[in-house]
Design an enzyme around this catalytic site. Structure first.
Site, mmCIF file in Angstrom:
data_model
loop_
_atom_site.group_PDB
_atom_site.id
_atom_site.type_symbol
_atom_site.label_atom_id
_atom_site.label_comp_id
_atom_site.label_asym_id
_atom_site.label_seq_id
_atom_site.Cartn_x
_atom_site.Cartn_y
_atom_site.Cartn_z
ATOM 1 N N ASP A 337 1.744 22.791 -13.254
ATOM 2 C CA ASP A 337 2.055 24.075 -12.623
ATOM 3 C C ASP A 337 3.081 23.892 -11.498
ATOM 4 O O ASP A 337 3.955 24.724 -11.300
ATOM 5 C CB ASP A 337 0.792 24.691 -12.000
ATOM 6 C CG ASP A 337 -0.338 24.901 -12.988
ATOM 7 O OD1 ASP A 337 -0.502 24.063 -13.877
ATOM 8 O OD2 ASP A 337 -1.071 25.894 -12.849
ATOM 9 N N GLU A 476 -3.459 24.844 -24.994
ATOM 10 C CA GLU A 476 -4.689 24.036 -24.968
ATOM 11 C C GLU A 476 -5.755 24.482 -25.972
ATOM 12 O O GLU A 476 -6.841 23.911 -25.991
ATOM 13 C CB GLU A 476 -5.260 24.030 -23.548
ATOM 14 C CG GLU A 476 -4.327 23.344 -22.565
ATOM 15 C CD GLU A 476 -4.827 23.394 -21.130
ATOM 16 O OE1 GLU A 476 -5.801 24.116 -20.854
ATOM 17 O OE2 GLU A 476 -4.227 22.698 -20.282
ATOM 18 N N LYS A 589 -2.831 29.694 -26.728
ATOM 19 C CA LYS A 589 -3.245 30.138 -25.399
ATOM 20 C C LYS A 589 -2.031 30.583 -24.576
ATOM 21 O O LYS A 589 -2.080 31.547 -23.831
ATOM 22 C CB LYS A 589 -3.931 28.947 -24.711
ATOM 23 C CG LYS A 589 -4.487 29.227 -23.336
ATOM 24 C CD LYS A 589 -5.198 27.981 -22.792
ATOM 25 C CE LYS A 589 -5.773 28.199 -21.419
ATOM 26 N NZ LYS A 589 -6.343 26.980 -20.835
ATOM 27 N N GLN A 590 -0.948 29.846 -24.718
ATOM 28 C CA GLN A 590 0.258 30.077 -23.911
ATOM 29 C C GLN A 590 1.428 29.448 -24.652
ATOM 30 O O GLN A 590 1.219 28.678 -25.581
ATOM 31 C CB GLN A 590 0.069 29.460 -22.530
ATOM 32 C CG GLN A 590 -0.071 27.941 -22.535
ATOM 33 C CD GLN A 590 -0.811 27.423 -21.304
ATOM 34 O OE1 GLN A 590 -2.041 27.321 -21.319
ATOM 35 N NE2 GLN A 590 -0.071 27.073 -20.269
HETATM 36 C C1 BGC Z 1 -3.512 26.200 -18.418
HETATM 37 C C2 BGC Z 1 -2.670 25.038 -17.948
HETATM 38 C C3 BGC Z 1 -2.611 25.044 -16.447
HETATM 39 C C4 BGC Z 1 -3.981 25.091 -15.824
HETATM 40 C C5 BGC Z 1 -3.944 25.235 -14.329
HETATM 41 C C6 BGC Z 1 -4.868 26.145 -17.743
HETATM 42 O O1 BGC Z 1 -5.626 27.264 -18.119
HETATM 43 O O2 BGC Z 1 -3.685 26.151 -19.800
HETATM 44 O O3 BGC Z 1 -1.380 25.114 -18.500
HETATM 45 O O4 BGC Z 1 -1.949 23.907 -16.013
HETATM 46 O O5 BGC Z 1 -4.684 26.190 -16.334
HETATM 47 O O6 BGC Z 1 -3.306 26.410 -13.954
#
Ligand code: BGC
Length: 757
Positions: A337, A476, A589-590
């Site tokens: 992040d 993830e 998820k992203q």
């Molecule tokens: C996300 C990650 C992120 C982490 C902390 C997770 O839910 O999938 O990409 O680094 O949260 O924000």
């Protein structure tokens, strides 16, 4: 457009507002608790003060709350839940970095009292904080009891009671002239932290009003009580001075805190507030973004920038946790992040802090080397979640979307963090031209991460290629996957950069080069081998097919269509989906492939971006607050402007409208960085090209008349102002810039370039 206001009091919203109203200076942070309420989650955090003790993993410690104040009228405490509340208003003034509150309470006997306050955490002296109260009895004269106290009963896990833990023991608490003190030590790391607070009280003539002082210990909480005698309709001022020191910066924190308090007490609160405000003004002069004619966007972007700034201090041993210093979400841990989402904001407006963020990674290299060693790899393996020493601190167990215990694999498999750090490092060098930094720290990080990848890849003889198997990419939902394109692509890039900078150092600084080689055993042969590996790393990308498979086998997974959205406009789980088997579906998820295209935009054509955006956007659940901003930027690149604005607003308001439902646990710092990127890289269309040139291809939403922001570049500041017709650069250097693919030499001064194409 500088103020976030709460003017209706509902105690059920306190925990969210505590995050929104957090005040911090990158060193110490206080959640914006309502001092006149019992319904609160006090949070006092010092950057870098982590502890493990009996917790699942090392975490940021919730320290004592030194903000304690109680005001009693006829022995009745003024409490938002108990007294009649005739007026309530709380404002975060982002311009000055002050939390301003106004209350009118009516007690059970009908006495009305007006109390207003200003709270700030000094940006001038990081060890100081203060609150100034103005008290006015509206319909009575008589006595009022004031209590100043430090709460030593705070603990971690208020929102997660199964993991409740107090990380500190009280060494001493008591009184010392003026005021009270608390000295605590964390159990495991042995950090010692001292808090001191003291009151001053004055009438309108500046005469002392604090009378009949009593000191009491209530349990381990030191309290001092004063009587003040008031006349109806007159104003009285109470000033609460506070200081904090820790053993991270002093070998006698209590002595330092006391000396600091004595100085602060003499210099006065107003003088400190003035200096604090001056620094806040300087900050805004450098970092503000102005959006003309979109009030929500204007306020929202300032909110995000303001809180990002609150997370940094001049300290190269700490970085920014996923939830800032604003709560205990993700235990204060640092993720990608920071480097991929927040870093660009600092790099382009406050590069001295960007440097500190990288230095944190340098200062935790030892832990990263240890991780590699423990896992049977070479070089440095940065932890997916990082705390104070660079060792992996990702919890092994968590909960799935149904609340069932689930093994968390990210700490074992989410390796891309290593290249993400390398990306930030290279960007830092490109934007600042800071060669010294590269010589002293940067190259070492690059070489060690390069070495890590060389040991992590697996050779596949059959295809004569290197693979990276059993990983988690940015998405993830899918664990233990093979050849995730984001991971492989950036590992390849990281290896190439490591080799390039090996030779760069040889040329630039022979002495440093020799030291690095002999200390860590690097050889030309080794780095040439990295190049060979880089060339053979398997990139599951077929030139004739523009759509890229996220990882091997992704295209064979089950298809689910997203057809419903919740009240925040975020996707709802498709019907019939088994939430324990997300990995068997194409839902993500992203962004993952799209993320790669944003990190290395020059490696992909416009058409590839459009095809991949279209395909993956439909399948994205946005279960991370990191997600919408990236789709906004990519949406703008590929012409999906409608969705781009929508995703931008989701990002911008993630905390202000609590659209992920967990703002109570802290500020979404990555999303805030993403919001800055949406404005500058998205709407501003700014790209840092690999040749080091800043390129602009802006697009403004219909309701934006103009957008302006500053960019720090090679030690100078460029002001960029964009309208629908033109783009204006104001700079004091001459600089080469690309506007819509045309390179233009900008002379010092102000230059306007038309945008009609
Ligand atoms: C996300 C990650 C992120 C982490 C902390 C997770 O839910 O999938 O990409 O680094 O949260 O924000």
């Amino acid at each position: 457009m500088w103020v976030i206001e709460r003017n209706l009091y509902d105690q059920n919203e306190n925990d969210v507002y505590e995050t929104l109203f957090t005040l911090a200076n990158g060193y110490v942070s206080f959640r914006g608790v309502e001092e006149f309420s019992n319904r609160k989650i006090p949070g006092t955090y010092l950057a870098g003060v982590f502890d493990k003790s009996e917790a699942q993993v090392t975490e940021l410690v919730n320290l004592p709350d030194p903000l304690g104040i109680r005001i009693y009228v006829d022995n009745e405490p003024l409490l938002l839940e108990l007294s009649e509340l005739l007026y309530y208003d709380r404002k975060l003034n982002m311009k000055s970095g002050v939390l301003e509150s106004t209350y009118i309470f009516e007690t059970s006997s009908g006495k009305k009292i007006d109390i207003s306050s200003k709270r700030f955490v000094s940006r001038k002296n990081r060890n100081r904080f203060a609150i100034k109260y103005t008290i006015k009895p509206l319909n009575f004269s008589g006595s009022i009891l004031i209590e100043n106290y430090i709460d030593n009963r705070t603990y971690n896990g208020m929102l997660d009671p199964t993991n409740k833990i107090q990380h500190y023991q009280v060494l001493t608490s008591g009184e010392e002239m003026p005021g009270i003190l608390s000295l605590v030590r964390t159990f495991d790391r042995g950090h010692v932290i001292a808090f001191r607070t003291a009151l001053k009280g004055m009438n309108e003539d500046g005469e002392n009003i604090l009378k009949l002082r009593k000191f009491r210990m209530i349990g381990q909480n030191p309290c001092e009580l004063f009587m003040i005698f008031v006349d109806e309709s007159r104003e009285y001022t109470l000033e609460k001075f506070g200081t904090v020191y820790s053993s991270r910066e002093s070998c006698d924190p209590l002595k330092e805190a006391s000396l600091e308090l004595a100085r602060f007490y003499v210099e006065g609160l107003e003088s400190e507030l003035n200096k604090h405000t001056e620094i806040m003004n300087e900050f805004w002069n450098r970092s503000d973004i102005q959006i003309k004619d979109d009030e929500t966007a204007q306020k929202g972007i300032r909110f995000n920038i303001f809180h990002l700034y609150q997370c940094v201090d001049d300290d190269p041993t700490v970085s920014i946790g996923a939830r800032g210093l604003h709560g205990e979400g993700y235990k204060g841990h640092v993720f990608w992040d920071t480097e991929i989402f927040m870093f660009p904001f600092f790099l382009h407006t406050l590069p001295e802090y960007a440097k500190n963020l990288l230095l944190y990674r340098y200062n935790t290299l030892k832990g990263a080397r240890k991780n590699a060693e423990l896992n049977g790899y070479e070089g440095a393996q940065y932890p997916w979640e990082s705390a104070d020493d660079g060792l992996e601190v990702t919890p092994k167990w968590g909960q799935d979307y149904l609340g069932n215990p689930v093994r968390i694999w990210t700490g074992d498999e989410e390796f891309h963090i290593n290249s993400d750090i390398a990306v930030a490092l290279i960007h830092y060098f490109m934007v600042t031209g800071d060669e010294q930094f590269m010589k002293d720290y940067g190259v070492e990080i690059l070489l060690e991460t390069g070495r890590f990848w060389a040991s992590r890849v697996e050779y596949n003889e059959k295809f004569d290629r290197y693979e990276i198997n059993r990983v988690i990419g940015p998405d993830e939902f899918h664990e233990h996957v093979n050849n995730n394109v984001y991971t492989n692509y950036l590992a390849k890039w990281n290896l190439t950069k490591a080799r390039e900078f090996y030779y760069w150092l040889e040329e630039k600084d022979a002495a440093k080069f020799e030291i690095l080689k002999s200390q860590f055993g690097f050889t030309k042969r080794e780095v040439e081998n990295w190049q060979m590996i880089a060339e053979k790393i398997y990139i599951p990308r077929n030139d004739s097919e523009k759509l890229i498979e996220q990882f091997e086998g992704y295209f064979n997974l089950k298809e689910y269509e997203i057809t419903e959205w919740d009240e925040n406009g975020l996707p709802k789980w498709p019907k019939g989906l088994d939430l324990t088997k997300l990995g068997e579906t194409k839902l993500i998820k992203q962004p993952d492939v799209v993320m790669l295209m944003l990190v290395l935009p020059e490696d992909f054509s416009q058409e590839e971006m459009r095809i991949n955006y279209k395909y993956y956007e439909k399948r994205t659940m946005h279960k991370s607050s990191l997600s919408p901003s990236m789709y906004s930027i990519m949406g703008l690149k590929v012409g999906d402007t409608h969705n781009a604005y929508k995703y931008f607003m989701k990002t911008l308001l993630v905390d202000l409208e609590d659209n992920q439902g967990n703002t109570n646990n802290g500020f979404h710092a990555a999303s805030a960085g993403g919001a800055w990127q949406c404005v500058v890289n998205g709407f501003g269309g700014m790209t840092l090209e690999s040749d080091g040139i800043l390129s602009f291809s802006p697009w403004l939403p219909k309701n934006w008349e103009a957008l302006s922001f500053n960019l720090s570049y090679k030690g100078s500041m460029i002001n960029v102002r964009i309208t629908k017709e033109d783009i204006t650069f104001a700079t004091d250097i001459s600089i080469k810039i690309r506007v819509r693919d045309k390179v233009i030499e900008i002379p010092p001064g102000r230059t306007t370039i038309g945008l009609s194409s």
